[in-house]
Design an enzyme around this catalytic site. Structure first.
Site, PDB file in Angstrom:
ATOM      1  CB  THR A   1      17.092  34.502  29.433  1.00  0.00           C
ATOM      2  OG1 THR A   1      17.045  34.022  28.089  1.00  0.00           O
ATOM      3  CG2 THR A   1      17.043  33.318  30.391  1.00  0.00           C
TER       4      THR A   1
ATOM      5  CG  HIS B   1      11.873  41.637  21.527  1.00  0.00           C
ATOM      6  ND1 HIS B   1      12.220  42.832  20.906  1.00  0.00           N
ATOM      7  CD2 HIS B   1      11.015  41.015  20.678  1.00  0.00           C
ATOM      8  CE1 HIS B   1      11.589  42.918  19.742  1.00  0.00           C
ATOM      9  NE2 HIS B   1      10.856  41.820  19.576  1.00  0.00           N
TER      10      HIS B   1
ATOM     11  CG  HIS C   1      11.999  29.217  22.364  1.00  0.00           C
ATOM     12  ND1 HIS C   1      13.377  29.163  22.461  1.00  0.00           N
ATOM     13  CD2 HIS C   1      11.595  30.074  23.331  1.00  0.00           C
ATOM     14  CE1 HIS C   1      13.781  29.939  23.454  1.00  0.00           C
ATOM     15  NE2 HIS C   1      12.718  30.512  24.001  1.00  0.00           N
TER      16      HIS C   1
ATOM     17  CG  HIS D   1      11.813  34.995  22.633  1.00  0.00           C
ATOM     18  ND1 HIS D   1      11.951  35.973  23.589  1.00  0.00           N
ATOM     19  CD2 HIS D   1      12.269  33.850  23.207  1.00  0.00           C
ATOM     20  CE1 HIS D   1      12.449  35.455  24.688  1.00  0.00           C
ATOM     21  NE2 HIS D   1      12.657  34.165  24.491  1.00  0.00           N
TER      22      HIS D   1
HETATM   23  P1  5GP Z   1      14.243  32.615  26.643  1.00  0.00           P
HETATM   24  O1  5GP Z   1      15.124  31.942  27.659  1.00  0.00           O
HETATM   25  O2  5GP Z   1      14.109  34.090  26.925  1.00  0.00           O
HETATM   26  O3  5GP Z   1      12.928  31.949  26.405  1.00  0.00           O
HETATM   27  O4  5GP Z   1      14.996  32.447  25.257  1.00  0.00           O
HETATM   28  C1  5GP Z   1      16.016  33.284  24.842  1.00  0.00           C
HETATM   29  C2  5GP Z   1      16.712  32.557  23.712  1.00  0.00           C
HETATM   30  O5  5GP Z   1      17.466  33.495  22.985  1.00  0.00           O
HETATM   31  C3  5GP Z   1      17.681  31.477  24.198  1.00  0.00           C
HETATM   32  O6  5GP Z   1      17.314  30.236  23.613  1.00  0.00           O
HETATM   33  C4  5GP Z   1      19.034  31.981  23.710  1.00  0.00           C
HETATM   34  O7  5GP Z   1      19.874  30.931  23.273  1.00  0.00           O
HETATM   35  C5  5GP Z   1      18.660  32.914  22.583  1.00  0.00           C
HETATM   36  N1  5GP Z   1      19.578  34.025  22.378  1.00  0.00           N
HETATM   37  C6  5GP Z   1      20.044  34.875  23.342  1.00  0.00           C
HETATM   38  N2  5GP Z   1      20.834  35.803  22.783  1.00  0.00           N
HETATM   39  C7  5GP Z   1      20.851  35.544  21.441  1.00  0.00           C
HETATM   40  C8  5GP Z   1      21.499  36.173  20.333  1.00  0.00           C
HETATM   41  O8  5GP Z   1      22.213  37.169  20.457  1.00  0.00           O
HETATM   42  N3  5GP Z   1      21.294  35.613  19.104  1.00  0.00           N
HETATM   43  C9  5GP Z   1      20.503  34.527  18.922  1.00  0.00           C
HETATM   44  N4  5GP Z   1      20.377  34.059  17.670  1.00  0.00           N
HETATM   45  N5  5GP Z   1      19.872  33.912  19.955  1.00  0.00           N
HETATM   46  C10 5GP Z   1      20.046  34.419  21.182  1.00  0.00           C
HETATM   47 ZN    ZN Z   2      13.060  44.493  21.755  1.00  0.00          ZN
END
Ligand code: 5GP
Ligand code: ZN
Length: 116
Positions: free
Chosen positions: A97, A100, A104, A102
């Site tokens: 989502t 960039h 976890h 990342h």
């Molecule tokens: P994805 O779904 O892309 O693997 O993970 C994105 C993660 O970023 C999600 O777990 C979400 O809770 C976290 N996240 C999104 N926006 C922010 C933010 O502004 N600050 C922090 N600390 N986490 C964020």
């Molecule tokens: Zn970025």
């Protein structure tokens, strides 16, 4: 730095977050919506949109994240012994989502498999 990238803004401290680690190339901070007692995101400071956007130049950086930073953080966050999950969601069906790269780190509870 990519315009309008929330994680670039976090890495640049334009948006506050709870940092748990920082060095020249990497930062780690607590996830806003934790999926376990421990939930930290480890990101390169450099904007890389996803694993699909890495290049040969990024190999040392990715090895640093996976071989140095994540094991060190796992120890500091007290999940090394019992175990933890490292997740990299990639693309739409991968559940990414934030565009960039990342990593976890989720721990402090038993994980299920398969993931949802
Ligand atoms: P994805 O779904 O892309 O693997 O993970 C994105 C993660 O970023 C999600 O777990 C979400 O809770 C976290 N996240 C999104 N926006 C922010 C933010 O502004 N600050 C922090 N600390 N986490 C964020
Ligand atoms: Zn970025």
């Amino acid at each position: 730095m990519s315009d309008n990238c929330i994680f670039c803004k976090i890495a640049n401290k334009e948006i506050p977050s709870q940092f748990v680690y920082e060095d020249d190339t990497v930062v780690a901070f607590k996830d806003l919506d934790p999926q376990g007692p421990v939930h930290v995101l480890v990101i390169p400071k450099k904007h890389i949109a996803s694993l699909m956007d890495t290049t040969a130049e990024d190999k040392a950086l990715l090895a640093h994240i996976t071989c140095d930073v994540i094991p060190q953080l796992a120890k500091e966050l007290n999940v090394a012994e019992k175990g933890f999950r490292t997740v990299v969601n990639t693309g739409e069906e991968g559940g990414q989502t934030v565009q960039h790269l990342h990593f976890h780190i989720i721990g402090g509870r038993s994980m299920q498999w398969p993931p949802g």
